[in-house]
Write a protein that holds these residues in place. Structure first.
Motif, PDB file in Angstrom:
ATOM      1  N   LEU A 180      61.253  52.009  -1.917  1.00  0.00           N
ATOM      2  CA  LEU A 180      62.646  51.826  -1.470  1.00  0.00           C
ATOM      3  C   LEU A 180      63.496  52.445  -0.456  1.00  0.00           C
ATOM      4  CD1 LEU A 180      63.558  50.796  -5.245  1.00  0.00           C
ATOM      5  CD2 LEU A 180      63.185  49.562  -3.365  1.00  0.00           C
ATOM      6  N   GLU A 193      60.616  39.029 -10.021  1.00  0.00           N
ATOM      7  CA  GLU A 193      61.064  40.831  -9.737  1.00  0.00           C
ATOM      8  C   GLU A 193      61.404  40.632  -8.729  1.00  0.00           C
ATOM      9  OE1 GLU A 193      58.040  42.221  -7.464  1.00  0.00           O
ATOM     10  OE2 GLU A 193      59.287  43.767  -7.415  1.00  0.00           O
ATOM     11  N   LEU A 194      62.834  41.311  -9.160  1.00  0.00           N
ATOM     12  CA  LEU A 194      64.110  41.454  -8.387  1.00  0.00           C
ATOM     13  C   LEU A 194      64.200  43.114  -7.417  1.00  0.00           C
ATOM     14  CD1 LEU A 194      67.587  40.727  -9.449  1.00  0.00           C
ATOM     15  CD2 LEU A 194      66.952  42.842  -7.353  1.00  0.00           C
ATOM     16  N   VAL A 195      63.970  42.732  -6.548  1.00  0.00           N
ATOM     17  CA  VAL A 195      64.197  43.876  -5.182  1.00  0.00           C
ATOM     18  C   VAL A 195      64.911  43.726  -5.268  1.00  0.00           C
ATOM     19  CG1 VAL A 195      63.032  44.499  -3.200  1.00  0.00           C
ATOM     20  CG2 VAL A 195      61.657  43.511  -4.062  1.00  0.00           C
ATOM     21  N   PRO A 196      65.741  45.974  -5.230  1.00  0.00           N
ATOM     22  CA  PRO A 196      67.247  45.735  -5.051  1.00  0.00           C
ATOM     23  C   PRO A 196      67.046  46.203  -3.040  1.00  0.00           C
ATOM     24  CG  PRO A 196      66.416  47.872  -5.924  1.00  0.00           C
ATOM     25  CD  PRO A 196      65.274  45.948  -5.716  1.00  0.00           C
ATOM     26  N   GLY A 197      68.185  46.209  -2.769  1.00  0.00           N
ATOM     27  CA  GLY A 197      68.796  46.193  -1.290  1.00  0.00           C
ATOM     28  C   GLY A 197      70.162  47.208  -1.573  1.00  0.00           C
ATOM     29  N   VAL A 227      69.218  52.780  -1.592  1.00  0.00           N
ATOM     30  CA  VAL A 227      69.998  51.986  -2.792  1.00  0.00           C
ATOM     31  C   VAL A 227      69.813  53.234  -3.962  1.00  0.00           C
ATOM     32  CG1 VAL A 227      68.204  50.705  -4.793  1.00  0.00           C
ATOM     33  CG2 VAL A 227      67.948  49.748  -2.450  1.00  0.00           C
ATOM     34  N   ALA A 240      68.586  45.986 -11.535  1.00  0.00           N
ATOM     35  CA  ALA A 240      66.977  44.671 -11.316  1.00  0.00           C
ATOM     36  C   ALA A 240      66.113  44.738 -11.965  1.00  0.00           C
ATOM     37  CB  ALA A 240      66.309  45.519  -9.631  1.00  0.00           C
ATOM     38  N   GLN A 243      71.404  50.381  -9.502  1.00  0.00           N
ATOM     39  CA  GLN A 243      70.965  48.957  -8.514  1.00  0.00           C
ATOM     40  C   GLN A 243      69.276  48.746  -9.011  1.00  0.00           C
ATOM     41  OE1 GLN A 243      72.772  50.486  -4.322  1.00  0.00           O
ATOM     42  NE2 GLN A 243      73.149  48.392  -4.248  1.00  0.00           N
ATOM     43  N   ARG A 285      65.626  39.565 -20.544  1.00  0.00           N
ATOM     44  CA  ARG A 285      66.320  40.129 -18.656  1.00  0.00           C
ATOM     45  C   ARG A 285      67.961  40.225 -19.222  1.00  0.00           C
ATOM     46  NH1 ARG A 285      63.041  41.078 -13.899  1.00  0.00           N
ATOM     47  NH2 ARG A 285      60.592  39.885 -15.266  1.00  0.00           N
ATOM     48  N   GLY A 338      66.723  42.637 -14.426  1.00  0.00           N
ATOM     49  CA  GLY A 338      67.840  41.166 -15.062  1.00  0.00           C
ATOM     50  C   GLY A 338      68.964  41.830 -14.102  1.00  0.00           C
TER      51      GLY A 338
END
Lengths: 259, 259
Positions: free
Chosen positions: A11, B108-112, A113, A121, A117, A240, A124
């Motif tokens: 990340l 899966e949530l990949v933050p940005g 990030v 993530a 965040q 979530r 949820g």
């Protein structure tokens, strides 16, 4: 001013990696610098947690002497981190002497990030609609001002990210914040507690707002409290938490809701 | 749910790049998918701007059929983006049928890096202290609710990031928001207008809050309004706007201040 992201190397943005590679001097909190996979030719200026002003001044001195310097922050240096500290030190130096050399240091802020965040993530999408971020650190902000912001966040039904929710000496504030929010949103509002997220041993849990207490938290915790519209959905074996867009969208019926 | 960051490839996290590489199917807004440097074996499911629910359902259908699917968002999918839309669609499907296959799709949530972070970084460090994010889109939220949030942001003296400040038909809202904030903070509060930041032709400018108007903005703009404590500092030929940590820290004297 380089953001390392929340912890895990995947990340960390390529722009941040390039900035670290391009700088000979690295200034930052020792605990974070240790975790970086750095080339051998770097000069490391490590400092203790909390010594932000000293760190900013060290970086500015090196830069004003002609060095390329990366001042590192975890997360995003623009969010509760070194970006504002550096600009404040330049501002003060120029107020004393408008030709101060710090005013001519070329600056770049590389975003990253932030902890809220990573927490959202992992649990949820609690930041899916309007939110605010409030630091509970009262070192530089009077508690009255912090409490005023929490009251406004409650009144505005914002999702709230609490940065610096506790410290060794600061314990009751997060529980006071909880009580102020409970006056305006349900006891079972989904609340996410992230701990050392994206670092070794990191974890998160989703609890009821009413169950939020200082004993669950330490200096590496981040708390996200849902808005009154935030909901919980069971996806396979995991729950979530998310905040739907707008109010008109909250017609999911009896299947979701609080905890 | 994969965050592409604000635009430039060097702000796309390695985790997001790995997710795109690992998925055969990519679902998203065509304009963003076009900008990605993708391997030739991908199946692209492009849709128009605004078709978020359709996009989420398409991705869930593909995933429930056993495919690996990347549903892409610009910025962070957890912030005003596809993360909450997907969870809401699952929530609704499970409300109708608790054994709906969407409930078992691994997520899966990949933050940005989100647009407000790119804007703050380009112009200084306006998010250096407590802030909130408010979407001015009234498609799903009644204007009364949005206005209530703006009033609370004004009362709490939060830095405010306005997402979706205007659309082709939505023009007066950002000026109403400006006036609500002007009732509680100075006319010369530093205000950052970012446009297409981190994309070709992107730009930003720092203006006085009193000069904020819809004519400066379009659908690719983001607005950051400083708090009453936010300051401007002249660094070489550029002005930078920042929000100092706390109130006790704002003793920089006559050198900085508003515009």
């Amino acid at each position: 001013m380089v953001g390392l992201g929340p912890g895990n190397a995947d990340l960390l943005c390529p722009r941040a990696a390039a900035a670290l590679a391009a700088c000979r001097h690295l200034v930052g909190y020792g605990g974070y610098l240790q975790q970086l996979d750095l080339a051998a030719d770097k000069t490391i200026h490590a400092s203790a947690l909390g010594a932000e002003v000293e760190r900013a001044r060290r970086a500015l001195e090196l830069a004003a002497a002609g060095h390329r310097v990366a001042l590192v922050s975890s997360g995003d240096p623009g969010i509760y981190a070194m970006g504002a500290v550096v600009l404040e030190q330049i501002d003060r130096a120029l107020a004393d002497d408008e030709r101060h050399p710090w005013g001519l240091v070329p600056l770049e802020l590389v975003p990253g990030v932030s902890a809220m965040q990573a927490a959202a993530a992992a649990g949820g999408a609690l930041l899916g609609h309007d939110f605010c971020a409030i630091s509970l650190s009262d070192l530089l902000t009077a508690w009255e001002q912090i409490e005023r912001r929490i009251r406004c966040a409650a009144e505005g039904d914002f999702v709230v990210a609490f940065y610096n929710p506790v410290s060794r000496r600061r314990r009751w504030q997060i529980e006071r914040a909880r009580d102020l929010l409970l006056a305006a949103r349900p006891a079972d509002t989904p609340t996410l507690v992230g701990h050392n997220l994206e670092r070794p041993g990191g974890s998160h849990s989703i609890i009821r707002l009413a169950d939020l207490c200082a004993a669950r938290l330490d200096m590496f915790s981040l708390v996200l409290v849902g808005a009154s519209t935030s909901r919980l959905v069971r996806c396979g074996s995991a729950s979530r938490a998310y905040t739907p867009r707008g109010y008109a969208g909250s017609g999911a019926g009896a299947g979701g809701g609080g905890l």
